[in-house]
Design a protein around this motif. Sequence first.
Motif, mmCIF file in Angstrom:
data_model
loop_
_atom_site.group_PDB
_atom_site.id
_atom_site.type_symbol
_atom_site.label_atom_id
_atom_site.label_comp_id
_atom_site.label_asym_id
_atom_site.label_seq_id
_atom_site.Cartn_x
_atom_site.Cartn_y
_atom_site.Cartn_z
ATOM 1 N N MET A 102 89.315 78.406 22.865
ATOM 2 C CA MET A 102 88.075 77.866 22.318
ATOM 3 C C MET A 102 86.945 78.890 22.425
ATOM 4 S SD MET A 102 87.079 74.927 21.077
ATOM 5 C CE MET A 102 85.788 73.783 20.962
ATOM 6 N N ALA A 103 86.834 79.556 23.572
ATOM 7 C CA ALA A 103 85.780 80.551 23.748
ATOM 8 C C ALA A 103 85.978 81.722 22.792
ATOM 9 C CB ALA A 103 85.754 81.039 25.191
ATOM 10 N N ARG A 104 87.240 82.060 22.520
ATOM 11 C CA ARG A 104 87.536 83.153 21.610
ATOM 12 C C ARG A 104 87.056 82.817 20.197
ATOM 13 N NH1 ARG A 104 93.323 86.049 21.788
ATOM 14 N NH2 ARG A 104 92.301 87.822 22.758
ATOM 15 N N ASN A 105 87.219 81.559 19.808
ATOM 16 C CA ASN A 105 86.777 81.101 18.496
ATOM 17 C C ASN A 105 85.252 81.131 18.399
ATOM 18 O OD1 ASN A 105 87.100 80.207 15.912
ATOM 19 N ND2 ASN A 105 87.374 78.071 16.473
ATOM 20 N N ASP A 106 84.557 80.741 19.487
ATOM 21 C CA ASP A 106 83.092 80.778 19.512
ATOM 22 C C ASP A 106 82.579 82.205 19.403
ATOM 23 O OD1 ASP A 106 82.988 78.046 19.717
ATOM 24 O OD2 ASP A 106 82.722 78.033 21.901
ATOM 25 N N ASP A 107 83.259 83.145 20.101
ATOM 26 C CA ASP A 107 82.853 84.547 20.022
ATOM 27 C C ASP A 107 83.039 85.097 18.611
ATOM 28 O OD1 ASP A 107 82.111 84.619 22.659
ATOM 29 O OD2 ASP A 107 83.969 85.582 23.361
ATOM 30 N N ALA A 108 84.132 84.743 17.984
ATOM 31 C CA ALA A 108 84.388 85.199 16.609
ATOM 32 C C ALA A 108 83.342 84.633 15.662
ATOM 33 C CB ALA A 108 85.784 84.793 16.173
ATOM 34 N N ASP A 109 82.969 83.368 15.852
ATOM 35 C CA ASP A 109 81.945 82.748 15.010
ATOM 36 C C ASP A 109 80.586 83.409 15.242
ATOM 37 O OD1 ASP A 109 81.083 80.726 13.119
ATOM 38 O OD2 ASP A 109 80.013 79.848 14.840
ATOM 39 N N LYS A 110 80.284 83.709 16.478
ATOM 40 C CA LYS A 110 79.016 84.370 16.811
ATOM 41 C C LYS A 110 78.956 85.764 16.172
ATOM 42 C CE LYS A 110 77.280 84.144 21.039
ATOM 43 N NZ LYS A 110 77.006 84.470 22.457
ATOM 44 N N GLU A 149 69.120 87.328 19.493
ATOM 45 C CA GLU A 149 69.505 85.942 19.195
ATOM 46 C C GLU A 149 70.991 85.706 19.449
ATOM 47 O OE1 GLU A 149 69.817 83.047 15.267
ATOM 48 O OE2 GLU A 149 68.424 84.733 15.243
ATOM 49 N N PHE A 150 71.822 86.677 19.162
ATOM 50 C CA PHE A 150 73.266 86.519 19.323
ATOM 51 C C PHE A 150 73.803 87.189 20.580
ATOM 52 C CE2 PHE A 150 72.583 85.825 14.783
ATOM 53 C CZ PHE A 150 73.275 84.639 14.608
ATOM 54 N N GLY A 151 72.908 87.660 21.436
ATOM 55 C CA GLY A 151 73.327 88.252 22.700
ATOM 56 C C GLY A 151 74.051 89.568 22.550
ATOM 57 N N MET A 152 73.714 90.322 21.531
ATOM 58 C CA MET A 152 74.379 91.597 21.297
ATOM 59 C C MET A 152 73.414 92.758 21.386
ATOM 60 S SD MET A 152 76.994 90.668 18.295
ATOM 61 C CE MET A 152 78.129 89.305 18.453
ATOM 62 N N HIS A 153 72.369 92.593 22.163
ATOM 63 C CA HIS A 153 71.364 93.652 22.301
ATOM 64 C C HIS A 153 71.863 94.745 23.245
ATOM 65 C CE1 HIS A 153 70.671 90.678 25.454
ATOM 66 N NE2 HIS A 153 70.336 91.710 26.215
ATOM 67 N N GLU A 154 71.281 95.924 23.059
ATOM 68 C CA GLU A 154 71.612 97.035 23.943
ATOM 69 C C GLU A 154 70.647 97.041 25.118
ATOM 70 O OE1 GLU A 154 71.693 100.703 21.866
ATOM 71 O OE2 GLU A 154 73.038 99.968 20.328
ATOM 72 N N ASP A 155 71.176 97.326 26.283
ATOM 73 C CA ASP A 155 70.304 97.374 27.463
ATOM 74 C C ASP A 155 69.763 98.749 27.695
ATOM 75 O OD1 ASP A 155 70.563 94.693 28.054
ATOM 76 O OD2 ASP A 155 72.423 95.011 29.124
#
Length: 88
Positions: free
Chosen positions: A1-9, A82-88
Amino acid sequence: MARNDDADKRRRHWERTRTLTIVILILWFIFSFVLPWYAHALNSMKFIGFPLGFYFTAQGSLIAFVVLIWVQNMMQDKIDDEFGMHED
């Protein structure tokens, strides 16, 4: 389920990024080709010894490109955050 959410994100992140890129490229095209095409109408007037259409195209397009870069970076950072894919 988490894998599907990550793919959707990731899919939604890419859709938003692609849309932003398309809009920026359309604006770039307008400032690069469309506006200079109609600049000849202003060339009857002079500004600092240069035809006004040439001056507006030469100076205005550079300003527009810098603004487009700044806007694209700012909006892409918001999308990434917004999607948690920012660079630190």
